[in-house]
Design a protein around this motif. Structure first.
Motif, PDB file in Angstrom:
ATOM      1  N   HIS A  20      58.329  44.555  42.955  1.00 43.24           N
ATOM      2  CA  HIS A  20      58.450  43.969  41.643  1.00 43.24           C
ATOM      3  C   HIS A  20      57.806  44.832  40.554  1.00 43.24           C
ATOM      4  N   GLY A  21      56.679  45.433  40.855  1.00 38.98           N
ATOM      5  CA  GLY A  21      56.041  46.294  39.870  1.00 38.98           C
ATOM      6  C   GLY A  21      55.248  45.558  38.807  1.00 38.98           C
ATOM      7  N   ASP A  22      54.946  44.282  39.033  1.00 37.20           N
ATOM      8  CA  ASP A  22      54.166  43.537  38.054  1.00 37.20           C
ATOM      9  C   ASP A  22      53.091  42.728  38.770  1.00 37.20           C
ATOM     10  N   CYS A  23      52.311  42.002  38.014  1.00 37.02           N
ATOM     11  CA  CYS A  23      51.231  41.168  38.568  1.00 37.02           C
ATOM     12  C   CYS A  23      51.530  39.687  38.407  1.00 37.02           C
ATOM     13  N   LEU A  24      52.784  39.333  38.396  1.00 36.23           N
ATOM     14  CA  LEU A  24      53.178  37.938  38.219  1.00 36.23           C
ATOM     15  C   LEU A  24      53.282  37.252  39.579  1.00 36.23           C
ATOM     16  N   VAL A  25      52.135  37.039  40.197  1.00 34.88           N
ATOM     17  CA  VAL A  25      52.072  36.376  41.492  1.00 34.88           C
ATOM     18  C   VAL A  25      52.225  34.872  41.262  1.00 34.88           C
ATOM     19  N   PRO A  26      53.182  34.227  41.912  1.00 37.94           N
ATOM     20  CA  PRO A  26      53.341  32.789  41.732  1.00 37.94           C
ATOM     21  C   PRO A  26      52.123  32.026  42.261  1.00 37.94           C
ATOM     22  N   ARG A  27      51.861  30.902  41.673  1.00 38.02           N
ATOM     23  CA  ARG A  27      50.734  30.067  42.111  1.00 38.02           C
ATOM     24  C   ARG A  27      50.885  29.692  43.580  1.00 38.02           C
ATOM     25  N   ARG A  28      52.092  29.381  43.969  1.00 37.78           N
ATOM     26  CA  ARG A  28      52.376  29.059  45.379  1.00 37.78           C
ATOM     27  C   ARG A  28      53.113  30.237  46.010  1.00 37.78           C
ATOM     28  N   TYR A  29      52.356  31.261  46.307  1.00 40.88           N
ATOM     29  CA  TYR A  29      52.914  32.503  46.868  1.00 40.88           C
ATOM     30  C   TYR A  29      52.832  32.419  48.389  1.00 40.88           C
ATOM     31  N   ALA A  30      53.931  32.070  49.023  1.00 42.78           N
ATOM     32  CA  ALA A  30      53.963  31.801  50.463  1.00 42.78           C
ATOM     33  C   ALA A  30      53.419  32.947  51.330  1.00 42.78           C
ATOM     34  N   PRO A  31      53.751  34.212  51.036  1.00 48.89           N
ATOM     35  CA  PRO A  31      53.222  35.288  51.888  1.00 48.89           C
ATOM     36  C   PRO A  31      51.694  35.413  51.855  1.00 48.89           C
ATOM     37  N   ASN A  32      51.068  34.958  50.760  1.00 48.23           N
ATOM     38  CA  ASN A  32      49.618  35.052  50.640  1.00 48.23           C
ATOM     39  C   ASN A  32      49.126  33.964  49.681  1.00 48.23           C
ATOM     40  N   PRO A  33      48.999  32.716  50.180  1.00 46.72           N
ATOM     41  CA  PRO A  33      48.584  31.606  49.316  1.00 46.72           C
ATOM     42  C   PRO A  33      47.239  31.847  48.633  1.00 46.72           C
ATOM     43  N   SER A  34      46.317  32.513  49.302  1.00 51.54           N
ATOM     44  CA  SER A  34      45.001  32.781  48.702  1.00 51.54           C
ATOM     45  C   SER A  34      45.134  33.643  47.456  1.00 51.54           C
ATOM     46  N   LEU A  35      46.021  34.616  47.502  1.00 50.97           N
ATOM     47  CA  LEU A  35      46.237  35.484  46.343  1.00 50.97           C
ATOM     48  C   LEU A  35      46.809  34.677  45.182  1.00 50.97           C
ATOM     49  N   GLY A  36      47.794  33.837  45.459  1.00 44.40           N
ATOM     50  CA  GLY A  36      48.375  33.003  44.409  1.00 44.40           C
ATOM     51  C   GLY A  36      47.329  32.111  43.758  1.00 44.40           C
ATOM     52  N   ASN A  37      46.482  31.515  44.572  1.00 42.00           N
ATOM     53  CA  ASN A  37      45.416  30.661  44.038  1.00 42.00           C
ATOM     54  C   ASN A  37      44.413  31.470  43.225  1.00 42.00           C
ATOM     55  N   TRP A  38      44.047  32.645  43.710  1.00 45.18           N
ATOM     56  CA  TRP A  38      43.068  33.486  43.018  1.00 45.18           C
ATOM     57  C   TRP A  38      43.600  33.938  41.659  1.00 45.18           C
ATOM     58  N   VAL A  39      44.859  34.366  41.626  1.00 38.82           N
ATOM     59  CA  VAL A  39      45.472  34.803  40.370  1.00 38.82           C
ATOM     60  C   VAL A  39      45.496  33.645  39.381  1.00 38.82           C
ATOM     61  N   ASN A  40      45.879  32.468  39.842  1.00 41.36           N
ATOM     62  CA  ASN A  40      45.893  31.293  38.975  1.00 41.36           C
ATOM     63  C   ASN A  40      44.489  31.005  38.441  1.00 41.36           C
ATOM     64  N   LYS A  41      43.474  31.142  39.295  1.00 39.21           N
ATOM     65  CA  LYS A  41      42.094  30.891  38.874  1.00 39.21           C
ATOM     66  C   LYS A  41      41.660  31.886  37.798  1.00 39.21           C
ATOM     67  N   GLN A  42      42.082  33.150  37.913  1.00 41.80           N
ATOM     68  CA  GLN A  42      41.728  34.146  36.896  1.00 41.80           C
ATOM     69  C   GLN A  42      42.312  33.753  35.551  1.00 41.80           C
ATOM     70  N   ARG A  43      43.539  33.237  35.568  1.00 40.34           N
ATOM     71  CA  ARG A  43      44.170  32.794  34.320  1.00 40.34           C
ATOM     72  C   ARG A  43      43.418  31.606  33.723  1.00 40.34           C
ATOM     73  N   GLN A  44      42.985  30.681  34.571  1.00 38.28           N
ATOM     74  CA  GLN A  44      42.217  29.531  34.091  1.00 38.28           C
ATOM     75  C   GLN A  44      40.889  29.984  33.490  1.00 38.28           C
ATOM     76  N   LEU A  45      40.207  30.908  34.174  1.00 36.61           N
ATOM     77  CA  LEU A  45      38.928  31.413  33.680  1.00 36.61           C
ATOM     78  C   LEU A  45      39.094  32.140  32.348  1.00 36.61           C
ATOM     79  N   TYR A  46      40.178  32.885  32.224  1.00 34.52           N
ATOM     80  CA  TYR A  46      40.443  33.618  30.985  1.00 34.52           C
ATOM     81  C   TYR A  46      40.640  32.642  29.822  1.00 34.52           C
ATOM     82  N   LYS A  47      41.411  31.601  30.078  1.00 31.56           N
ATOM     83  CA  LYS A  47      41.653  30.594  29.040  1.00 31.56           C
ATOM     84  C   LYS A  47      40.340  29.911  28.651  1.00 31.56           C
TER      85      LYS A  47
END
Length: 89
Positions: free
Chosen positions: A1-28
């Motif tokens: 894909h070439g981007d950092c748009l990991v879905p919140r529910r990323y089946a191949p790596n759920p921990s990564l999806g959750n972590w990325v979502n948390k970074q967005r929450q912390l930023y906000k």
């Protein structure tokens, strides 16, 4: 894909999806309450932005990032064409 748009529910790596979502929450939260209110330091923000991290994840932002990437690729190709042919006609 070439981007950092990991879905919140990323089946191949759920921990990564959750972590990325948390970074967005912390930023906000950091933007609303100040940077000392979260563990997301300026260093971490800069590191994520260096990867092209999207702070707002939506279909629109994902599409815009892809469109920008394609536009930049074509622009570089045009510059190469001009270099080789001496014109852009």
């Amino acid at each position: 894909h070439g981007d950092c748009l990991v879905p919140r529910r990323y089946a191949p790596n759920p921990s990564l999806g959750n972590w990325v979502n948390k970074q967005r929450q912390l930023y906000k939260k950091s933007a609303e309450e100040g940077e000392k209110s979260t563990s997301l330091t300026p260093y971490r923000i800069k590191a994520l932005e260096g990867l092209g991290f999207a702070w707002v994840a939506s279909q629109r932002s994902a599409r815009q990032i892809r469109d920008d990437k394609i536009w930049n690729e074509r622009f570089e190709e045009l510059k190469e064409f001009r270099k080789e042919n001496g014109h852009c006609r």
